[in-house]
Design an enzyme around this catalytic site. Structure first.
Site: not given
Length: 162
Positions: A18, A42, A95, A132
């Protein structure tokens, strides 16, 4: 004309990947807003206010150049925030192809809703495997997350271990 971009994410926690994307966006745009958003899909590890402060600490430690605002947003559409601050671009780190597949429909809708474009940035390959979620999992099992996160995050996570 000032070029303003928003770098949104849950940043739970912020990773070196990030930070890499934020640093590079800060060199491209006149002003960037790092926007911590609530993701209802989440379960968060860190409260939003803590994520904001850890990002601020990490940006200070990395001496990120430019005009960078770190804040949070939890009500309304992301493009509403972008429009409110005069941003015409969202910057998203990508990614893998999985990220592309997930982000592309949102990018199209954001452009249709508000004329806000999305720019995809690839992270440094050294960080492309880190998410994360992975950091949360390693931390929850007592592993060392220092190679994956800014020092402020590693120190904070270490201090919260029981």
């Amino acid at each position: 004309m000032t070029r303003i971009a928003v770098v949104p994410g849950s940043f739970d926690p912020v990773t070196l990947g990030h930070l890499d994307v934020i640093e590079r966006a800060a060199r491209i745009f006149d002003e960037i807003h790092v926007l911590v958003v609530h993701n209802p899909g989440k379960t968060a590890l860190l409260p939003i206010a803590k994520r904001v402060s850890l990002i601020q600490d990490a940006l200070g430690e990395a001496r990120v150049p430019g005009n960078v605002v770190v804040t949070s947003w939890s009500v309304g559409l992301l493009v509403d925030y972008a429009t409110d601050v005069g941003a015409t671009v969202l910057v998203k780190g990508i990614r893998s192809q999985v990220d592309v597949a997930y982000e592309t429909p949102m990018a199209i809708v954001n452009r249709n809703l508000a004329g806000v474009e999305t720019v995809f940035m690839l992270p440094d390959p050294a960080h492309a495997h880190v998410s994360s979620s992975l950091v949360r999992q390693v931390a929850s099992l007592g592993g060392d997350v220092a190679p994956y996160v800014p020092r402020a995050v590693a120190d904070y996570l270490e201090s919260t271990r029981g």
